[in-house]
Each structure stands twice: as structure tokens, then as C-alpha cells.
Design a protein around this motif. Sequence first.
Motif, short mmCIF file in Angstrom:
data_model
loop_
_atom_site.label_atom_id
_atom_site.label_comp_id
_atom_site.label_asym_id
_atom_site.label_seq_id
_atom_site.Cartn_x
_atom_site.Cartn_y
_atom_site.Cartn_z
N ARG A 159 -75.07 65.74 20.58
CA ARG A 159 -76.15 66.69 21.16
C ARG A 159 -76.96 65.97 22.13
N LYS A 160 -77.30 66.83 23.03
CA LYS A 160 -78.29 66.27 24.01
C LYS A 160 -79.21 65.37 23.56
N ASN A 161 -79.99 65.97 22.54
CA ASN A 161 -81.27 65.18 22.21
C ASN A 161 -80.87 63.82 21.45
N GLU A 162 -79.53 63.72 20.85
CA GLU A 162 -79.12 62.61 20.16
C GLU A 162 -78.70 61.57 21.25
N GLY A 163 -78.07 61.79 22.28
CA GLY A 163 -77.82 60.95 23.49
C GLY A 163 -79.13 60.41 23.89
N GLU A 164 -80.18 61.28 24.33
CA GLU A 164 -81.45 60.72 24.72
C GLU A 164 -82.12 59.82 23.77
N GLU A 165 -82.13 60.00 22.55
CA GLU A 165 -82.44 59.22 21.41
C GLU A 165 -82.09 58.07 21.25
N TRP A 166 -80.60 57.99 21.04
CA TRP A 166 -79.88 56.79 20.98
C TRP A 166 -79.94 55.79 22.44
N LEU A 167 -79.42 56.48 23.40
CA LEU A 167 -79.16 55.58 24.61
C LEU A 167 -80.36 55.92 25.58
N GLY A 168 -81.28 56.64 25.47
CA GLY A 168 -82.25 56.86 26.43
C GLY A 168 -81.93 57.91 27.54
N VAL A 169 -80.74 58.27 27.70
CA VAL A 169 -80.51 59.17 28.58
C VAL A 169 -79.17 60.06 28.05
N GLU A 170 -78.95 61.42 28.55
CA GLU A 170 -77.97 61.89 28.14
C GLU A 170 -76.60 61.57 28.75
N PRO A 171 -75.50 61.09 27.93
CA PRO A 171 -74.43 60.96 28.68
C PRO A 171 -73.76 61.84 29.40
N ALA A 177 -66.01 45.25 33.78
CA ALA A 177 -67.01 44.41 34.30
C ALA A 177 -68.34 44.32 33.24
N PHE A 178 -68.15 44.45 31.97
CA PHE A 178 -69.33 44.64 31.05
C PHE A 178 -69.24 43.01 30.85
N TYR A 179 -70.49 42.64 30.30
CA TYR A 179 -70.91 41.38 29.83
C TYR A 179 -72.17 41.34 28.80
N ARG A 180 -72.38 40.51 27.78
CA ARG A 180 -73.18 40.57 26.99
C ARG A 180 -74.54 40.00 27.79
N ASP A 181 -75.57 40.93 27.29
CA ASP A 181 -76.97 40.68 27.97
C ASP A 181 -77.93 41.02 26.87
N GLU A 182 -78.65 40.09 26.28
CA GLU A 182 -79.68 40.53 25.15
C GLU A 182 -80.78 41.15 25.61
N THR A 183 -80.96 40.87 26.86
CA THR A 183 -82.45 41.68 27.49
C THR A 183 -82.22 43.09 27.65
N THR A 184 -81.15 43.64 27.41
CA THR A 184 -80.88 45.01 27.69
C THR A 184 -81.04 45.88 26.08
N VAL A 185 -81.19 47.14 26.11
CA VAL A 185 -81.43 47.87 24.87
C VAL A 185 -80.11 47.87 24.07
N GLY A 221 -77.60 45.87 24.53
CA GLY A 221 -77.22 44.53 24.37
C GLY A 221 -76.06 43.84 25.39
N TRP A 222 -75.94 44.91 26.22
CA TRP A 222 -74.56 45.04 27.17
C TRP A 222 -75.23 45.01 28.79
N PRO A 255 -73.52 51.22 26.18
CA PRO A 255 -72.70 50.13 25.66
C PRO A 255 -71.23 49.95 25.78
N HIS A 256 -70.73 48.72 25.61
CA HIS A 256 -69.53 48.43 26.02
C HIS A 256 -68.50 48.83 24.67
N VAL A 257 -68.14 50.21 24.92
CA VAL A 257 -67.54 50.61 23.62
C VAL A 257 -65.71 50.10 23.44
N LEU A 258 -65.48 49.50 24.49
CA LEU A 258 -64.24 49.12 24.64
C LEU A 258 -63.96 47.27 24.24
#
Length: 240
Positions: A95-107, A128-136, A138-139, A150-153
Motif C-alpha cells: 500500500r502507498k502508506n506502507e511504502g512511505e512508512e518503510w522507505l520514506g517514499v512510495e515505490p 551499482a549498489f554498495y554498502r553504506d551504513e550512513t543511509t536508512v 544501509g545501501w 534497498p538492494h533486494v538482489l
Amino acid sequence: MNKTKIFLIILCMAPMSLFAAEPGMPLDKAPVDTTDNESLQRGAEAFVNYCLTCHGASFMRYNRHRDIGLNEAEVAEKLILTGQKPGDLMLTAMRKNEGEEWLGVEPPDLSVIARAKGADWLYTYLRAFYRDETTVPGWNNLVFDRVAMPHVLYELQGEQKLVVKTAGGKEVKSLELVKPGLMTASEYDQFVADLVNYMVYLGEPAANDRKRLGIMVMIFLLGMLGLTYVLYREYWKDIH
């Protein structure tokens, strides 16, 4: 030129300028071939397994995959994972509100993402994903800095780290694999290529039919041109 026309021109050019100005590493060429049904079938399976949980493809129906060589039973077995019917649209369960809550933006919906961003952009971005602990999440991503996704793959590709070097007074960024995934680098590149190939197809499923029809029309018109010329010569031969 009136103000309305100027405004419309700026409005049409804005998305292209945004994409062109987006920072990131040089884009790799995506090996796209939407006539390769086997690649499209693999890409479709990858899409429903890894993308459809968060992203929808609301302009596409499941039964349209018959165009890439799947029958209705195969569509139901390989692509429909949520109890939907073959004639239903490919909607996300999030759902739209779930995406905004979990990711900060609707996918975003991915129906025309390949047409909006380009196949090369998607092909490079997904590798081109890489680990970055400074982001919400972690990618982070070299193509899309501080992306919310996030890097789902990562289980397939493994984990990469950012390497920054200085050459000629400029920073040069690259990625280094520090934790292998379930796939080798070449296998993962092929997996992403199939997924991007499918997303290009997703943007215009009738593209191949349109191109074939265009070729047939051009052949017909050239044939008619030849017949018209012969008729012209026959009609005017006695006069000239």
C-alpha cells in the motif's frame, strides 16, 4: 511565441534535463533484445519474484505474457504468486502508506520505467549498489546517490564496497566485491540483462508487432510505387 507555448516547451524538456543532469558513473550498454522470448520469460519471473512486492506494473496484464511464448497454465504457475487471475493487472501488494512508512517514499510503478530512464540506466543501476551504513536502508548506489530502495538482489550479487581513488586531481569511484553472492559476476550480469530486457518490453508490449507492421507497410508502399511507375510508363508511352 506566446508564454503558453514557452511554458509547454520547458515542461516537456524538464524531465530530460533532470535525467541528463543526474550524477553517477558512466552507463554500461544494456544487451536488450525484445525478440528473445526466453530472455523475456526469465526477466518476467525475476520481475514478479523481486520487484512486484514493492513496485507495480499497472499497465500490464498477466495474460499478455502469451505474446512472449507462455500459455495460460505457465502464466499461472510462473508469474501469478498472489492468487490473482490471468486477466488481472500486475498490481503490487504494498500500500502507498506502507511504502512511505518503510522507505520514506512510495515505490514508483515500473510499467514505463525503461522508457523514462532508459535501458542502460537500469542495467547500470541494478549492478551499482554498495554498502553504506550512513543511509536508512544501509545501501547506496553509484548511479542514484542515497537512493531509498534497498538492494533486494544482494543475495544474488553479493555485497560491494565503494572505492574512491584520486587521479589527476579528480575523484574516481569504483566498486569492489567484498562478499560473494549466489551468482558469479557474469551470471548476475545476465540475470540483470534479462530483467532489464523485460522492463523494456513492459514499456511497450506491442513494439515488435508495430515494427513488423511498419516493415510490411513500407514493403507494400514500395511495391505500389513500382507498379505506379510501370503504369505511368505504359500510360504515357504513346505520348512521349
